[in-house]
Every structure is written in C-alpha cells, then in structure tokens.
Enzyme design. Structure first.
Site, PDB file in Angstrom:
ATOM      1  CB  THR A 165       2.266 -15.625   3.537  1.00 12.11           C
ATOM      2  OG1 THR A 165       2.902 -16.913   3.626  1.00 12.11           O
ATOM      3  CG2 THR A 165       1.495 -15.348   4.808  1.00 12.11           C
ATOM      4  CB  CYS A 170       1.482   5.848 -13.891  1.00 11.43           C
ATOM      5  SG  CYS A 170       0.347   5.096 -12.740  1.00 11.43           S
ATOM      6  CD  GLN A 186      -8.842   6.011 -11.434  1.00  4.29           C
ATOM      7  OE1 GLN A 186      -9.577   6.663 -10.693  1.00  4.29           O
ATOM      8  NE2 GLN A 186      -7.528   6.062 -11.312  1.00  4.29           N
ATOM      9  CB  ALA A 233      -7.317  -1.641  -1.280  1.00  7.64           C
ATOM     10  CG  HIS A 234      -4.067   2.773  -3.963  1.00 12.63           C
ATOM     11  ND1 HIS A 234      -3.662   3.976  -4.488  1.00 12.63           N
ATOM     12  CD2 HIS A 234      -3.837   1.854  -4.921  1.00 12.63           C
ATOM     13  CE1 HIS A 234      -3.182   3.784  -5.706  1.00 12.63           C
ATOM     14  NE2 HIS A 234      -3.278   2.496  -5.992  1.00 12.63           N
ATOM     15  CB  THR A 290      -0.061  -2.890 -11.326  1.00 16.46           C
ATOM     16  OG1 THR A 290      -0.287  -1.473 -11.306  1.00 16.46           O
ATOM     17  CG2 THR A 290       0.989  -3.230 -12.359  1.00 16.46           C
TER      18      THR A 290
END
Ligand code: PLP
Length: 386
Positions: free
Chosen positions: A241, A328, A183, A204-205, A75
C-alpha cells in the site's frame, strides 16, 4: 549576549520540508485515509491524489506518469534498478558497470549482486575532477555490460556527469543505462527525454519533500523484476500500500521544483560565490570537483593539515551544520571514496568538509557561516602549530 545561530548548510544530506509541501500532505495524514486500491469513494479519493502526484513527479523529469514507480526513497529506487535488472526473466548473464564514485545505494547493491554470483561487476575510473574517464569507459563497454549505472551528480563534490553522452555510448554497446539523480533533481534541469536514460532514481527529501519516499523512472520498454512481492500496486513493479501522504508531498515538491528551478539555482549560485570569496582568504585551501560542471549548492573543501571532523565540530558549536562528506559515512573517518577515486591523498581527504546550500538559506546566514569558518580554520591551525 548574542544567541547561538541556527544555520543549516547540509542540504545535500536532506532539505527542510517546504511549508507548501507540508500543507499538501496534512489532509492525507488525517481525513483522506482510504486505500488507493479500494474501489469505494474513500479509496478513489486517495487514488486521485496518487495519480496527481504521479503526474507532478513525471512532469519534473519529462517522463510519462506510468513510467514512475514510487519507492521508499532513493536507496530503494537504486536497488530496484540494479537488482530488478539482474532478476528480470530476460537477464541472461547480467554484467554491471558502475563508476568508482557511486553512492552506497548503488555500490552496495552491485556488490551484493556480485557476492551472490547474480552478476559480475566492473568499475570505471574518474578524473581528478570526478568526471567519468571516457577512454576507460569505452574500454569497459567493449568488454561487455548489460547495465551501466552512473550518477548524474556526485553527493560529495557536486560534479555533474555528461549523462546523455554516457547513456548513448552504453546503449550503442547494447547496455541499459541507469542514473542515480538523487542529488541532481530540482537543482539542475534533468529531463529523461533529453538524456535518453532507461532508468533514473530520485528522492523527495533532497527537494524539500518528506523523507522515506522516492521514485524509479522506468522507460516504458524497460523490463525489471519487482523486489517486493505482494499486491499489484505500482503496476506490479513495487507491491505494498502506497505511502500516500509522502507521495502527495513528493508530488507537490516536484511541482514546486518545476517552477522554481531557475530561481533557486540563481539564488544558490550567488550564495555559493559569496561563500567562495571568504574561502579564497584562507591560505592553502583546496576546492574539489569540476568547476565547469558542478551542482550550484555544493562546496567541497579541504584544508591541508586540519581534520574535517574537528572543523565540522567547531562549526557545530557555533550553531552551523555542515558535513564532512556524505551523511551516510558521518560515523566513520574513512577517507571519502569519491576523493580516493579522484586521486586525492588520504590526509587531504580526511580534511574535507562539505557545505551544501539550499533555497531557504540567506546571504546573511552565508556571511555569518563563512566568517565562522575562516576563524575556526585560523584557530585550529594555531592550535596545530602550538
Ligand atoms: N544517491 C545519492 C547520490 C544520495 O546522495 C543519496 C542520499 O544521500 C541516496 C542515493 C539515497 O537516497 P535516500 O536517502 O532517499 O534513500
């Protein structure tokens, strides 16, 4: 009595963290805690891990490490691409062109820019299989665009776009090209060297890595303004960071995806075909998307007359997690925007369920889930007609 199974078939929403990814991350939640921006030994140890992860992420998509900007997820990467373009010092009068089936991460970012008068925004339609309508696309490009954003693969129906061709047309019309590849990454080969895109977002997920970390690929010559102001991290393109453990996990997930892509795709394809054989036994069922260009793991199905929610709940009660569309909008029963843009009727859209398969799924799980789905449809149809 048989125990309720625990079968997860919602891998387009999120994937389980691979054990190798978790193992790679753990030291960075414990003994390696330095700040990668610090000059001392603790900081430099963290910096080296950050550099390795950047190389692993870049390698998966054929980019150079310095072209990767780490973000908090897909996002933020999409927002950085669109907003960063409009806020860039060189942006004269930003004009955005999106497909009508973009994820909210792109759609809402563009709407916000249009609402605040920072950009104008046009949408290009799609075919009944969710491919960009090329004639309409060319007409939109002729009217002028400074940035085009078209997803590589759709989250609701899995249709894959001809990204290289779309990018080439946009660039020859003078526009930059961004693709939301959240995707697609790790599921199909995606190389920026082949597609020629200027920017690409990914996460990443969706590739067996942790949540809350993603990246924007930014071709070397592409200029954007940062959204987050602060320190000089990420070569001044995203302050703050770094989420080191998350980024290390993302790197390992990408390295695994690089070596496993073909094997995973073949395994997932075979599982999907197995599932489809059961679906074929259900009367009057419709599978959405472009059969010739679809992600291996997404099956988007409508059963006319039945509610997708009811079917999803019935499967949940049977210990099987599927979705009614993208996660979502799982709190709303609005018809999926993707299906609406494809010209699917609202009632057929509301009956849609999405089954999405992952590398950890087994043939046994698919057999069990497909049989459960066939009997849930029969049961609900019997109830509807009684
Ligand atoms: N784009 C697409 C196509 C997605 O499917 C998703 C997540 O479902 C996102 C963007 C958002 O990614 P993230 O969850 O990493 O913010």
């Amino acid at each position: 009595m048989n125990a309720t199974p625990d079968i997860y078939l919602d891998n387009a929403a999120s994937t389980p963290v691979d054990t190798q990814v978790l193992d790679a991350m753990l030291p960075y939640l414990g003994q390696v805690f330095g700040n990668p921006s610090s000059a001392h030994a603790h900081g430099q140890k963290a910096r080296r891990a950050l550099d390795v992860a950047r190389e692993e992420v870049a390698a998966l998509i054929g980019a150079q490490p310095e072209e990767i900007v780490f973000t908090s997820g897909g996002t933020e990467a999409c927002n950085l691409a669109l907003q960063g373009h409009c806020l860039a010092p060189a942006a004269a009068a930003p004009r955005l062109l999106l497909s009508a089936i973009e994820h909210d991460a792109v759609r809402r970012a563009a709407e916000r820019l249009a609402e605040t008068g920072m950009a104008s925004c046009e949408r290009v339609g799609v075919t009944a299989q969710a491919r960009v309508d090329l004639e309409h696309y060319d007409a939109c490009l002729k009217r002028g665009a400074t940035l085009v954003s078209i997803m590589t693969a759709n989250n609701d129906v899995g249709t894959i776009q001809p990204v290289a061709e779309l990018a080439a047309r946009a660039q020859s019309a003078g526009a930059l090209f961004h693709t939301d590849a959240v995707q697609a990454i790790g599921k199909i080969p995606v190389k920026v060297t082949e597609s020629g895109v200027d920017m690409m977002s990914f996460s990443a997920h969706k590739v067996y890595g942790p949540k809350g970390v993603g990246a924007l690929y930014l071709r070397r010559s592409t200029r954007i303004a940062p959204l987050v102001q602060g320190g000089s991290q990420e070569s001044r393109r995203r302050a703050g960071t770094e989420n080191l453990a998350g980024i290390v996990g993302f790197g390992r997930a990408c390295a695994l995806a690089s070596v496993r892509l073909e094997r995973d795709a073949a395994h997932i394809n075979a599982l999907r075909e197995r599932f489809e054989r059961y679906l074929a036994t259900i009367d009057n069922i419709r599978i959405h998307g472009e059969p010739a260009a679809r992600l291996p793991g997404i099956l988007s199905v409508s059963t006319p007359g039945l509610s997708g929610e009811a079917l999803m709940m019935a499967m949940d009660m049977a210990g099987i997690s599927i979705s009614t569309g993208s996660a979502c909008h799982s709190d709303s029963v609005d018809p999926s925007r993707t299906l609406t843009a494809m010209g699917v009727s609202p009632s057929l859209s509301r009956s849609m369920i999405r089954i999405s398969l992952g590398r950890q799924n087994t043939a046994h799980e698919v057999e069990h889930a497909a049989q459960a789905l066939v009997s849930a449809v029969a049961r609900l149809r019997a109830l509807e007609s009684s």
